[in-house]
Design an enzyme around this catalytic site. Structure first.
Site, PDB file in Angstrom:
ATOM      1  N   SER A   1      29.127  10.125  48.175  1.00  0.00           N
ATOM      2  CA  SER A   1      28.876   9.232  49.304  1.00  0.00           C
ATOM      3  C   SER A   1      29.288   9.820  50.660  1.00  0.00           C
ATOM      4  CB  SER A   1      29.543   7.883  49.066  1.00  0.00           C
ATOM      5  OG  SER A   1      28.909   7.244  47.986  1.00  0.00           O
TER       6      SER A   1
ATOM      7  N   THR B   1      33.973   1.684  44.433  1.00  0.00           N
ATOM      8  CA  THR B   1      33.464   2.179  43.161  1.00  0.00           C
ATOM      9  C   THR B   1      34.497   1.956  42.063  1.00  0.00           C
ATOM     10  OG1 THR B   1      32.298   4.000  42.095  1.00  0.00           O
ATOM     11  CG2 THR B   1      34.085   4.639  43.582  1.00  0.00           C
TER      12      THR B   1
ATOM     13  N   LYS C   1      35.128  -2.645  41.498  1.00  0.00           N
ATOM     14  CA  LYS C   1      33.974  -3.462  41.923  1.00  0.00           C
ATOM     15  C   LYS C   1      34.126  -4.955  41.637  1.00  0.00           C
ATOM     16  CE  LYS C   1      30.479   0.154  41.685  1.00  0.00           C
ATOM     17  NZ  LYS C   1      29.093   0.496  41.381  1.00  0.00           N
TER      18      LYS C   1
ATOM     19  N   ASP D   1      24.008  -1.974  44.866  1.00  0.00           N
ATOM     20  CA  ASP D   1      23.565  -1.217  43.680  1.00  0.00           C
ATOM     21  C   ASP D   1      22.274  -1.823  43.133  1.00  0.00           C
ATOM     22  OD1 ASP D   1      25.697   0.653  43.467  1.00  0.00           O
ATOM     23  OD2 ASP D   1      26.966  -0.848  42.509  1.00  0.00           O
TER      24      ASP D   1
ATOM     25  N   ALA E   1      24.227  -3.312  28.358  1.00  0.00           N
ATOM     26  CA  ALA E   1      24.647  -4.659  28.787  1.00  0.00           C
ATOM     27  C   ALA E   1      25.991  -4.603  29.508  1.00  0.00           C
ATOM     28  CB  ALA E   1      24.714  -5.587  27.574  1.00  0.00           C
TER      29      ALA E   1
ATOM     30  N   GLY F   1      28.257  -3.255  33.157  1.00  0.00           N
ATOM     31  CA  GLY F   1      28.185  -3.618  34.572  1.00  0.00           C
ATOM     32  C   GLY F   1      26.893  -3.153  35.227  1.00  0.00           C
TER      33      GLY F   1
ATOM     34  N   THR G   1      25.721  -3.384  21.052  1.00  0.00           N
ATOM     35  CA  THR G   1      26.454  -4.582  20.646  1.00  0.00           C
ATOM     36  C   THR G   1      25.631  -5.799  21.072  1.00  0.00           C
ATOM     37  OG1 THR G   1      28.447  -3.327  21.153  1.00  0.00           O
ATOM     38  CG2 THR G   1      28.728  -5.698  20.779  1.00  0.00           C
TER      39      THR G   1
ATOM     40  N   TYR H   1      22.930  10.066  36.485  1.00  0.00           N
ATOM     41  CA  TYR H   1      22.506  11.183  37.343  1.00  0.00           C
ATOM     42  C   TYR H   1      23.247  12.476  37.028  1.00  0.00           C
ATOM     43  CZ  TYR H   1      26.509   9.632  40.091  1.00  0.00           C
ATOM     44  OH  TYR H   1      27.748   9.237  40.480  1.00  0.00           O
TER      45      TYR H   1
ATOM     46  N   GLY I   1      18.710   8.806  38.265  1.00  0.00           N
ATOM     47  CA  GLY I   1      19.812   8.011  38.809  1.00  0.00           C
ATOM     48  C   GLY I   1      20.187   8.354  40.240  1.00  0.00           C
TER      49      GLY I   1
HETATM   50  P1  ATR Z   1      28.928   0.312  32.945  1.00  0.00           P
HETATM   51  O1  ATR Z   1      29.740  -0.768  33.589  1.00  0.00           O
HETATM   52  O2  ATR Z   1      28.917   1.607  33.709  1.00  0.00           O
HETATM   53  O3  ATR Z   1      27.555  -0.155  32.593  1.00  0.00           O
HETATM   54  P2  ATR Z   1      30.059  -0.101  30.308  1.00  0.00           P
HETATM   55  O4  ATR Z   1      30.381  -1.527  30.583  1.00  0.00           O
HETATM   56  O5  ATR Z   1      31.066   0.729  29.593  1.00  0.00           O
HETATM   57  O6  ATR Z   1      29.719   0.708  31.619  1.00  0.00           O
HETATM   58  O7  ATR Z   1      28.664  -0.059  29.515  1.00  0.00           O
HETATM   59  C1  ATR Z   1      28.199   1.079  28.892  1.00  0.00           C
HETATM   60  C2  ATR Z   1      26.894   0.734  28.172  1.00  0.00           C
HETATM   61  O8  ATR Z   1      26.474   1.868  27.412  1.00  0.00           O
HETATM   62  C3  ATR Z   1      27.031  -0.412  27.174  1.00  0.00           C
HETATM   63  O9  ATR Z   1      25.816  -1.119  27.131  1.00  0.00           O
HETATM   64  C4  ATR Z   1      27.299   0.333  25.863  1.00  0.00           C
HETATM   65  O10 ATR Z   1      26.953  -0.389  24.707  1.00  0.00           O
HETATM   66  P3  ATR Z   1      28.046  -1.400  24.026  1.00  0.00           P
HETATM   67  O11 ATR Z   1      28.015  -2.656  24.846  1.00  0.00           O
HETATM   68  O12 ATR Z   1      27.551  -1.592  22.648  1.00  0.00           O
HETATM   69  O13 ATR Z   1      29.366  -0.684  24.091  1.00  0.00           O
HETATM   70  C5  ATR Z   1      26.360   1.500  26.038  1.00  0.00           C
HETATM   71  N1  ATR Z   1      26.719   2.643  25.188  1.00  0.00           N
HETATM   72  C6  ATR Z   1      27.744   3.512  25.357  1.00  0.00           C
HETATM   73  N2  ATR Z   1      27.733   4.448  24.382  1.00  0.00           N
HETATM   74  C7  ATR Z   1      26.673   4.165  23.570  1.00  0.00           C
HETATM   75  C8  ATR Z   1      26.112   4.770  22.394  1.00  0.00           C
HETATM   76  N3  ATR Z   1      26.647   5.864  21.871  1.00  0.00           N
HETATM   77  N4  ATR Z   1      25.007   4.214  21.873  1.00  0.00           N
HETATM   78  C9  ATR Z   1      24.438   3.107  22.411  1.00  0.00           C
HETATM   79  N5  ATR Z   1      24.916   2.482  23.523  1.00  0.00           N
HETATM   80  C10 ATR Z   1      26.019   3.016  24.098  1.00  0.00           C
END
Ligand code: ATR
Length: 287
Positions: free
Chosen positions: A23, A68, A72, A108, A133, A135, A157, A229, A250
């Site tokens: 940034s 960041t 946030k 964002d 799913a 942030g 999940t 990215y 990204g």
């Molecule tokens: P952010 O806030 O940057 O989005 P996060 O809350 O840690 O970070 O979310 C990471 C995302 O990547 C989640 O959707 C996570 O899936 P889970 O909710 O099941 O944890 C997904 N993710 C991370 N590693 C993964 C993997 N190996 N396979 C599939 N999904 C993955």
């Protein structure tokens, strides 16, 4: 860099860690290009110092801050006002200080939308597949719903995808379906959808050989957006390109969120190309 005077207005970014941020390069290049007497600095702020930092923004008359990881969400109760999208997504990445009144914005999510629209993709009436799913997925899903898209949210999940879908439901009438991230569900979700957005960390450094979507499901006519990215071309984007799909990386989203923040800090139209060039160089220098 512009020379700093007694009138120079100060902006910056707070986070922990902060040393890899692009940034400052982006915003300072834009200030210089427009001849604005502003400077943008990185501030390493730990969780326990967040409240002091935000009060310090008032005390020091810092005009704008980006926020960041990991601040946030935690920054929200420290602010005076929130814009509608920040309120809905419950995440702030931009704070503007107007005479001590601090307003939190989320640029964002609108930055993501701008990146799509800059490729002439209008989400209204489209079915869009959202992977993840967390942030990042939350902001993307809310702004897509606001723009009129129907969504299929797929996550490793399932309960997190269901929770996100239920957070969107009170605000928007759009169809939002939650599914487990599996090849079978991806195939089903992609039927009739021509935009796919990856908001998972799959494929990010160091696991660059991973992809959330088997290559056989990628087709020409699709647009594949990966908000990762690092690397700029993830395995997902490489395979999407090879399949003839349109791809968006990204960095585009990062630059657009910066453009929107810049406009709030300065009230001036941001020079997108200059900011993109500066961010690209900063990313290359990280390597
Ligand atoms: P952010 O806030 O940057 O989005 P996060 O809350 O840690 O970070 O979310 C990471 C995302 O990547 C989640 O959707 C996570 O899936 P889970 O909710 O099941 O944890 C997904 N993710 C991370 N590693 C993964 C993997 N190996 N396979 C599939 N999904 C993955």
């Amino acid at each position: 860099m512009n020379s700093i005077t007694g009138k120079t207005r100060v902006c910056g970014i707070i986070g922990d860690p902060i040393e890899h941020t692009m940034s400052p390069a982006m915003h300072n290049a834009a200030f210089e290009a427009l001849g604005l007497d502003y400077v943008y600095l990185p501030f390493h702020v730990r969780r326990e110092e967040l409240a002091c930092a935000i009060n310090g923004m008032r005390a020091l008359n810092i005009v704008g801050l980006n926020v960041t990881i990991p601040h946030k969400v935690d920054v929200i109760p420290l602010l005076d006002k929130l814009d509608a999208m920040a309120e809905r997504v419950k995440a702030v990445n931009t704070v503007v200080n107007e005479n001590g009144v601090l307003t939190g914005y989320n640029t964002d999510a609108p930055g993501f939308l701008q990146a799509l629209r800059s490729r002439s993709i209008e989400p209204e009436g489209k079915k869009i597949v959202v992977l993840g799913a967390g942030g990042a997925a939350k902001g993307v899903s809310f702004i897509l719903a606001e723009a009129g898209a129907d969504l299929a949210i797929l996550n490793r999940t399932l309960s997190r995808a269901e929770e996100l879908a239920s957070q969107i439901a009170p605000y928007y009438q759009n169809k939002v379906k939650a599914m487990t991230l599996s090849e079978e569900n991806l195939k089903q979700a992609l039927d009739g959808a021509n935009v796919l957005v990856n908001n998972t960390s799959v494929g990010m450094v160091p696991e660059v050989d991973q992809t959330p979507v088997p290559a056989r499901l990628l087709k020409s006519g699709m647009t594949v957006f990966d908000i990762v990215y690092n690397p700029l071309e993830t395995r997902l984007l490489g395979e999407a390109k090879a399949a003839g799909a349109c791809t968006i990386d990204g960095l585009d989203m990062l630059v657009w969120q910066g453009v929107l923040a810049f406009e709030k800090f300065t009230g001036r139209k941001a020079p997108f190309e200059i900011m993109k060039e500066a961010a690209t160089k900063a990313l290359a220098n990280e390597k």
